[in-house]
Design an enzyme around this catalytic site. Structure first.
Site, short mmCIF file in Angstrom:
data_model
loop_
_atom_site.label_atom_id
_atom_site.label_comp_id
_atom_site.label_asym_id
_atom_site.label_seq_id
_atom_site.Cartn_x
_atom_site.Cartn_y
_atom_site.Cartn_z
N HIS A 103 -3.62 -4.41 5.82
CA HIS A 103 -2.01 -4.64 4.84
C HIS A 103 -1.84 -6.58 4.79
O HIS A 103 -2.49 -7.48 5.76
CB HIS A 103 -0.71 -4.35 5.82
CG HIS A 103 -0.17 -4.66 4.84
ND1 HIS A 103 1.17 -4.01 3.96
CD2 HIS A 103 1.06 -5.65 5.25
CE1 HIS A 103 1.88 -4.52 3.82
NE2 HIS A 103 2.06 -5.28 4.48
N ASN A 115 -7.29 1.92 3.79
CA ASN A 115 -7.72 1.21 2.92
C ASN A 115 -7.88 -0.55 4.06
O ASN A 115 -7.66 -1.73 3.11
CB ASN A 115 -6.72 0.52 2.21
CG ASN A 115 -5.08 0.96 2.49
OD1 ASN A 115 -4.38 0.34 3.04
ND2 ASN A 115 -4.75 0.27 1.34
N TYR A 153 7.99 0.14 7.30
CA TYR A 153 7.54 0.04 6.13
C TYR A 153 8.40 0.78 5.49
O TYR A 153 8.62 2.30 4.35
CB TYR A 153 6.17 1.57 5.86
CG TYR A 153 5.09 0.87 5.75
CD1 TYR A 153 4.53 0.10 5.28
CD2 TYR A 153 3.89 1.65 7.19
CE1 TYR A 153 3.58 -0.34 4.78
CE2 TYR A 153 2.14 0.67 7.22
CZ TYR A 153 2.32 -0.39 6.18
OH TYR A 153 0.69 -0.48 5.93
N LYS A 172 -5.66 -2.33 9.95
CA LYS A 172 -5.22 -1.22 9.92
C LYS A 172 -6.21 -0.26 11.10
O LYS A 172 -7.68 -0.33 11.17
CB LYS A 172 -5.40 -0.52 9.18
CG LYS A 172 -3.71 -1.03 7.74
CD LYS A 172 -4.23 -0.11 6.79
CE LYS A 172 -3.09 -0.78 5.90
NZ LYS A 172 -1.77 0.03 4.84
N GLU A 229 8.84 -9.62 7.20
CA GLU A 229 7.29 -9.12 8.18
C GLU A 229 6.86 -9.53 9.87
O GLU A 229 6.16 -8.67 10.66
CB GLU A 229 6.38 -8.61 7.63
CG GLU A 229 7.17 -7.03 6.40
CD GLU A 229 5.38 -7.29 5.67
OE1 GLU A 229 4.35 -7.56 5.24
OE2 GLU A 229 5.68 -5.98 4.44
P1 CMP Z 1 0.44 -1.36 2.01
O1 CMP Z 1 -0.07 -2.64 1.60
O2 CMP Z 1 0.15 -1.23 4.20
O3 CMP Z 1 1.48 -0.93 2.58
C1 CMP Z 1 1.85 0.66 2.18
C2 CMP Z 1 0.88 1.72 1.91
O4 CMP Z 1 1.16 2.58 1.46
C3 CMP Z 1 -0.59 0.99 1.41
O5 CMP Z 1 -1.08 -0.31 2.13
C4 CMP Z 1 -1.52 2.35 1.09
O6 CMP Z 1 -2.16 2.43 1.93
C5 CMP Z 1 -1.19 3.56 1.11
N1 CMP Z 1 -0.24 4.29 0.25
C6 CMP Z 1 -0.96 6.09 0.48
N2 CMP Z 1 -0.91 6.23 -1.07
C7 CMP Z 1 -0.04 4.95 -1.65
C8 CMP Z 1 -0.14 4.70 -3.02
N3 CMP Z 1 -0.11 5.85 -4.00
N4 CMP Z 1 0.90 3.62 -3.49
C9 CMP Z 1 0.32 2.86 -2.87
N5 CMP Z 1 0.32 3.22 -1.11
C10 CMP Z 1 0.07 3.24 -0.61
#
Ligand code: CMP
Length: 140
Positions: free
Chosen positions: A116, A113, A50, A10, A127
């Site tokens: 992904h 974070n 998403y 990311k 995906e």
């Molecule tokens: P990712 O695995 O990319 O999939 C969805 C993303 O939404 C997740 O990582 C997080 O970075 C983001 N996100 C933000 N808030 C939340 C939440 N409460 N629960 C899950 N994903 C979240």
């Protein structure tokens, strides 16, 4: 079984110059990079990726973050690649991620974070096809 999974480094981790360190973790764990591209996601591309989270309260922030800078997108291949990549990443919320995982080491928050990874075979297939054509995948 040998699987493929979609991985995204990311914008936060790209901005930290951590692509190489994260690739090294994939490779040391036995995952092969069989396709890769760097991309600045458009809002439409991020929203489509998403789409399953469209109704979640964090959707707008998620799309804003994912379009805030370039991402590195790759397909990882290996034995149990989907679960293996999720182990390497650690929990979605870096505060809950095990020490030594990518998110524990590189992520700042649940939004920023670092990585992904696909969560299941069906999402991996969707995906991968969302980012790569068959002629862009190079099995080794
Ligand atoms: P990712 O695995 O990319 O999939 C969805 C993303 O939404 C997740 O990582 C997080 O970075 C983001 N996100 C933000 N808030 C939340 C939440 N409460 N629960 C899950 N994903 C979240």
């Amino acid at each position: 079984a040998t699987e493929r999974t979609l991985s995204i480094i990311k914008p936060d981790a790209v901005a930290k110059n951590a692509i190489g360190e994260i690739y090294s973790r994939f490779e040391k764990a036995g995952l092969k990079i069989v396709a890769a591209k760097m991309q600045q996601l458009s809002r439409e591309k991020a929203e489509g990726f998403y789409a399953e989270h469209k109704e979640r309260p964090f959707f707008g922030d998620l799309v804003g973050f994912m379009t805030s800078g370039p991402v590195m997108v790759q397909v990882l291949e290996g034995e149990g690649a989907i679960a293996k990549n999720r182990e390497l990443m650690g929990a979605t919320n870096p505060k809950e991620a095990e020490p030594g995982t990518i998110r524990a080491d590189f992520a700042e928050s649940i939004d920023a974070n670092a990585v992904h990874g696909s969560d299941a075979p069906a999402s991996a297939e969707r995906e991968i096809a969302y980012f790569f054509g068959n002629d862009e995948l190079c099995p080794r």
